[in-house]
Design a protein around this motif. Sequence first.
Motif, PDB file in Angstrom:
ATOM      1  N   LEU A 272       0.822  -1.200   0.000  1.00  0.00           N
ATOM      2  CA  LEU A 272       0.000   0.000   0.000  1.00  0.00           C
ATOM      3  C   LEU A 272       0.860   1.256   0.000  1.00  0.00           C
ATOM      4  O   LEU A 272       1.830   1.354   0.753  1.00  0.00           O
ATOM      5  CB  LEU A 272      -0.917   0.001   1.219  1.00  0.00           C
ATOM      6  CG  LEU A 272      -2.007  -1.075   1.242  1.00  0.00           C
ATOM      7  CD1 LEU A 272      -2.770  -1.012   2.550  1.00  0.00           C
ATOM      8  CD2 LEU A 272      -2.940  -0.927   0.065  1.00  0.00           C
ATOM      9  N   PRO A 273       0.523   2.273  -0.837  1.00  0.00           N
ATOM     10  CA  PRO A 273       1.361   3.478  -0.911  1.00  0.00           C
ATOM     11  C   PRO A 273       1.344   4.295   0.366  1.00  0.00           C
ATOM     12  O   PRO A 273       2.196   5.147   0.551  1.00  0.00           O
ATOM     13  CB  PRO A 273       0.761   4.251  -2.086  1.00  0.00           C
ATOM     14  CG  PRO A 273      -0.634   3.751  -2.208  1.00  0.00           C
ATOM     15  CD  PRO A 273      -0.596   2.309  -1.787  1.00  0.00           C
ATOM     16  N   GLY A 274       0.365   4.072   1.247  1.00  0.00           N
ATOM     17  CA  GLY A 274       0.309   4.837   2.478  1.00  0.00           C
ATOM     18  C   GLY A 274       1.559   4.686   3.322  1.00  0.00           C
ATOM     19  O   GLY A 274       2.044   5.655   3.919  1.00  0.00           O
ATOM     20  N   SER A 275       2.129   3.500   3.380  1.00  0.00           N
ATOM     21  CA  SER A 275       3.339   3.280   4.165  1.00  0.00           C
ATOM     22  C   SER A 275       4.526   4.022   3.571  1.00  0.00           C
ATOM     23  O   SER A 275       5.375   4.558   4.296  1.00  0.00           O
ATOM     24  CB  SER A 275       3.647   1.782   4.240  1.00  0.00           C
ATOM     25  OG  SER A 275       3.864   1.243   2.936  1.00  0.00           O
ATOM     26  N   VAL A 276       4.612   4.068   2.248  1.00  0.00           N
ATOM     27  CA  VAL A 276       5.680   4.812   1.585  1.00  0.00           C
ATOM     28  C   VAL A 276       5.513   6.309   1.838  1.00  0.00           C
ATOM     29  O   VAL A 276       6.489   7.019   2.141  1.00  0.00           O
ATOM     30  CB  VAL A 276       5.690   4.514   0.078  1.00  0.00           C
ATOM     31  CG1 VAL A 276       6.759   5.334  -0.634  1.00  0.00           C
ATOM     32  CG2 VAL A 276       5.908   3.033  -0.170  1.00  0.00           C
ATOM     33  N   SER A 277       4.294   6.803   1.723  1.00  0.00           N
ATOM     34  CA  SER A 277       4.033   8.225   1.939  1.00  0.00           C
ATOM     35  C   SER A 277       4.382   8.642   3.362  1.00  0.00           C
ATOM     36  O   SER A 277       4.957   9.716   3.589  1.00  0.00           O
ATOM     37  CB  SER A 277       2.559   8.538   1.649  1.00  0.00           C
ATOM     38  OG  SER A 277       2.228   8.227   0.318  1.00  0.00           O
ATOM     39  N   ALA A 278       4.025   7.804   4.342  1.00  0.00           N
ATOM     40  CA  ALA A 278       4.323   8.122   5.736  1.00  0.00           C
ATOM     41  C   ALA A 278       5.825   8.203   5.974  1.00  0.00           C
ATOM     42  O   ALA A 278       6.317   9.109   6.668  1.00  0.00           O
ATOM     43  CB  ALA A 278       3.686   7.085   6.657  1.00  0.00           C
ATOM     44  N   LEU A 279       6.570   7.275   5.410  1.00  0.00           N
ATOM     45  CA  LEU A 279       8.028   7.309   5.555  1.00  0.00           C
ATOM     46  C   LEU A 279       8.602   8.559   4.902  1.00  0.00           C
ATOM     47  O   LEU A 279       9.514   9.193   5.457  1.00  0.00           O
ATOM     48  CB  LEU A 279       8.641   6.058   4.917  1.00  0.00           C
ATOM     49  CG  LEU A 279      10.169   5.981   4.936  1.00  0.00           C
ATOM     50  CD1 LEU A 279      10.684   5.881   6.373  1.00  0.00           C
ATOM     51  CD2 LEU A 279      10.664   4.807   4.107  1.00  0.00           C
ATOM     52  N   THR A 285      10.767  15.598   7.368  1.00  0.00           N
ATOM     53  CA  THR A 285      10.774  16.412   8.585  1.00  0.00           C
ATOM     54  C   THR A 285      12.125  16.387   9.290  1.00  0.00           C
ATOM     55  O   THR A 285      12.690  17.437   9.627  1.00  0.00           O
ATOM     56  CB  THR A 285       9.675  15.915   9.547  1.00  0.00           C
ATOM     57  OG1 THR A 285       8.409  15.946   8.876  1.00  0.00           O
ATOM     58  CG2 THR A 285       9.610  16.784  10.787  1.00  0.00           C
ATOM     59  N   VAL A 286      12.645  15.197   9.521  1.00  0.00           N
ATOM     60  CA  VAL A 286      13.876  15.102  10.319  1.00  0.00           C
ATOM     61  C   VAL A 286      15.092  15.607   9.550  1.00  0.00           C
ATOM     62  O   VAL A 286      16.023  16.172  10.141  1.00  0.00           O
ATOM     63  CB  VAL A 286      14.093  13.654  10.814  1.00  0.00           C
ATOM     64  CG1 VAL A 286      12.963  13.233  11.739  1.00  0.00           C
ATOM     65  CG2 VAL A 286      14.236  12.678   9.653  1.00  0.00           C
ATOM     66  N   SER A 287      15.111  15.440   8.239  1.00  0.00           N
ATOM     67  CA  SER A 287      16.229  15.939   7.453  1.00  0.00           C
ATOM     68  C   SER A 287      16.270  17.461   7.472  1.00  0.00           C
ATOM     69  O   SER A 287      17.355  18.063   7.625  1.00  0.00           O
ATOM     70  CB  SER A 287      16.133  15.432   6.007  1.00  0.00           C
ATOM     71  OG  SER A 287      17.174  15.954   5.213  1.00  0.00           O
ATOM     72  N   ALA A 288      15.116  18.092   7.304  1.00  0.00           N
ATOM     73  CA  ALA A 288      15.055  19.556   7.338  1.00  0.00           C
ATOM     74  C   ALA A 288      15.506  20.089   8.691  1.00  0.00           C
ATOM     75  O   ALA A 288      16.290  21.051   8.772  1.00  0.00           O
ATOM     76  CB  ALA A 288      13.637  20.025   7.017  1.00  0.00           C
ATOM     77  N   GLY A 320      19.452  26.547   5.751  1.00  0.00           N
ATOM     78  CA  GLY A 320      19.846  25.185   6.105  1.00  0.00           C
ATOM     79  C   GLY A 320      18.660  24.232   6.063  1.00  0.00           C
ATOM     80  O   GLY A 320      18.777  23.093   5.587  1.00  0.00           O
ATOM     81  N   ILE A 321      17.511  24.691   6.554  1.00  0.00           N
ATOM     82  CA  ILE A 321      16.293  23.880   6.489  1.00  0.00           C
ATOM     83  C   ILE A 321      15.959  23.533   5.038  1.00  0.00           C
ATOM     84  O   ILE A 321      15.647  22.382   4.697  1.00  0.00           O
ATOM     85  CB  ILE A 321      15.122  24.621   7.157  1.00  0.00           C
ATOM     86  CG1 ILE A 321      15.326  24.657   8.671  1.00  0.00           C
ATOM     87  CG2 ILE A 321      13.784  23.967   6.815  1.00  0.00           C
ATOM     88  CD1 ILE A 321      14.330  25.535   9.398  1.00  0.00           C
ATOM     89  N   ALA A 340      18.155   9.702   7.084  1.00  0.00           N
ATOM     90  CA  ALA A 340      17.649  11.023   6.718  1.00  0.00           C
ATOM     91  C   ALA A 340      18.273  12.103   7.596  1.00  0.00           C
ATOM     92  O   ALA A 340      18.568  13.209   7.127  1.00  0.00           O
ATOM     93  CB  ALA A 340      16.128  11.046   6.835  1.00  0.00           C
ATOM     94  N   VAL A 341      18.472  11.788   8.881  1.00  0.00           N
ATOM     95  CA  VAL A 341      19.143  12.737   9.782  1.00  0.00           C
ATOM     96  C   VAL A 341      20.575  12.976   9.326  1.00  0.00           C
ATOM     97  O   VAL A 341      21.055  14.121   9.283  1.00  0.00           O
ATOM     98  CB  VAL A 341      19.102  12.215  11.229  1.00  0.00           C
ATOM     99  CG1 VAL A 341      19.921  13.121  12.143  1.00  0.00           C
ATOM    100  CG2 VAL A 341      17.671  12.111  11.725  1.00  0.00           C
ATOM    101  N   VAL A 342      21.268  11.907   8.966  1.00  0.00           N
ATOM    102  CA  VAL A 342      22.644  12.037   8.458  1.00  0.00           C
ATOM    103  C   VAL A 342      22.659  12.871   7.183  1.00  0.00           C
ATOM    104  O   VAL A 342      23.515  13.756   6.991  1.00  0.00           O
ATOM    105  CB  VAL A 342      23.258  10.648   8.208  1.00  0.00           C
ATOM    106  CG1 VAL A 342      24.626  10.769   7.525  1.00  0.00           C
ATOM    107  CG2 VAL A 342      23.380   9.875   9.511  1.00  0.00           C
ATOM    108  N   THR A 343      21.705  12.614   6.304  1.00  0.00           N
ATOM    109  CA  THR A 343      21.609  13.393   5.061  1.00  0.00           C
ATOM    110  C   THR A 343      21.414  14.867   5.354  1.00  0.00           C
ATOM    111  O   THR A 343      22.039  15.729   4.722  1.00  0.00           O
ATOM    112  CB  THR A 343      20.442  12.862   4.205  1.00  0.00           C
ATOM    113  OG1 THR A 343      20.681  11.491   3.858  1.00  0.00           O
ATOM    114  CG2 THR A 343      20.287  13.673   2.929  1.00  0.00           C
ATOM    115  N   GLY A 344      20.562  15.186   6.327  1.00  0.00           N
ATOM    116  CA  GLY A 344      20.334  16.581   6.685  1.00  0.00           C
ATOM    117  C   GLY A 344      21.563  17.233   7.281  1.00  0.00           C
ATOM    118  O   GLY A 344      21.879  18.396   6.965  1.00  0.00           O
TER     119      GLY A 344
END
Length: 536
Positions: A272-279, A285-288, A320-321, A340-344
């Motif tokens: 289901l695409p919902g799980s992909v969208s949530a991720l 959020t965390v990367s920004a 930066g955000i 994602a945190v590392v990427t940010g």
Amino acid sequence: MSSFHRQSSYGECISLVQNETVVDRDVLFCLTQRMEEESRQSSIYFLLLSAAIVFFMQPGFAMLSAGSVRLKNVHNTMMKHILDVCGAALGFYSFGYAFAFGACSSNKTFLGYSNFFLNGVNDHANWLFQFSFASASATIVAGAVAERCQMAAYLCYSMALTGFIYPVVAHAIWSEQGFLSAFADQPLWDVGMLDFAGSGVVHLTGGCIALIATRILGPRQGRFHYGLGAPLESPSFKGHSIALQVLGTFLLWFGWYGFTIGPAINNFSGSLPGSVSALCAVNTTVSAAAAGVTAMFVNLYLVERKTGEATFDLVYLTNGILTGLVSITAGCAYIQPWAAVVTGIVGGLLYVVTSNFLVFFRIDDAVNAVPVHGVGGMWGLLSTGLLADRSLVETVFGGAKHVGWFYDMNDPTLLGLHCLGILFIVGWTFATTCPFFLLLHYFGWLRADSLEELVGLDISYHGLGLTKQVSEEVEKNDYCQYHEQKSAKSRKKNRNARQVTEGSFLSSGEGHQVPVASLRRDSASSINFHPAEERV
């Protein structure tokens, strides 16, 4: 059973149950058809909503640019953003969509060659969604060339980018016939580029063009040197409103959820695409957040080491955000939240370095579009090549032959392919936009007149009066010289016309009308001019 192959409502399916002559498989077929139709309609609504959210990034870009320029150019900057969307819509409608996603043979092609002017296109929701991405790429350049670019040149550029330059990149990476596409029947190196929402297609493309445009256009007058050519010790033009910059950042952050979540409905073939969208939303959020905090504190450390005084710079936080948002756009569906945190964090560091790099080489980017979108987009592709998780790639594509280098040090295939994609995007944008901007520059259609730039494009292009606030940014002699030049042009066209300069009136910003002639006298003027510390 062929009589039941038409679309049926649930009521019709219930009536079939009550018919003793109808077998169970016909009832099941009726219910399946209805559920598939509802699923298809839901996907269309989801795509339209995502397109609207992505389009809502345009006010964010406009507010960010308006806050980053000086007050004497706000009107002009806002109009260019609106014209940018208009030009992008016309360019993408006429040629852009056909070149990017037009129907073509099953073989891999350089671009599409059908569906011009939406001829034969039935999926209008997909067109709107793809247009919102194309217009975002075009808008990136608006802020970079602010305060000195002519109106006609900018409209021509936005149509050229969305009509041809951007579509070629989008076709190569997102179309099923693209040579770098992960959606092709036989993707390159059995994987293709994993650019989920456009770190490369949208942002790296726009960032590269912004770099080319600013380099050819040259810096704003007074940005790096005084009027006589002496270099400035601290080359900086402060935007007139930090509040607008913060508002633009929040609007863009909100629009980014549509940017990263929306493609899940198109790029999906697993569960289901919902799980992909949530991720995607979590990673966005965390990367920004990580990138914004990193950029602010790194700049704090550098400033303290240089001046001995610690200062928290809000501009570094907001930019930066945005860099973190750009960086996560490619891999938002393919990497884990910790990645994602590392990427940010890395994105925030790269922003600080490249922003100072531009200043060192005297490249005038009014809104730092090159560090945010160009470098951030490049890092987004590289981080996906490094950190793409096998289970997440399998969720999206149903299989994964190659994953991030971090997970398999013996298989750098995905990272190498993303490096190839970066070279393609950079090479294509430079090959097409360099001649385009050089041609505009050669014919004098690119940069505004130097005197018009000094008095401000709001006055010279839009006929706005000189308010008390704007007078603080405009030198008296420049303003008088501009009106003398304007009057001379009018007299040349019609020698019998009245001398406009002596009879013109300007608004003082307090409801009073002030004769232009009075500005020429060295005696006290009705408008209180405040010479700026630096020549603008």
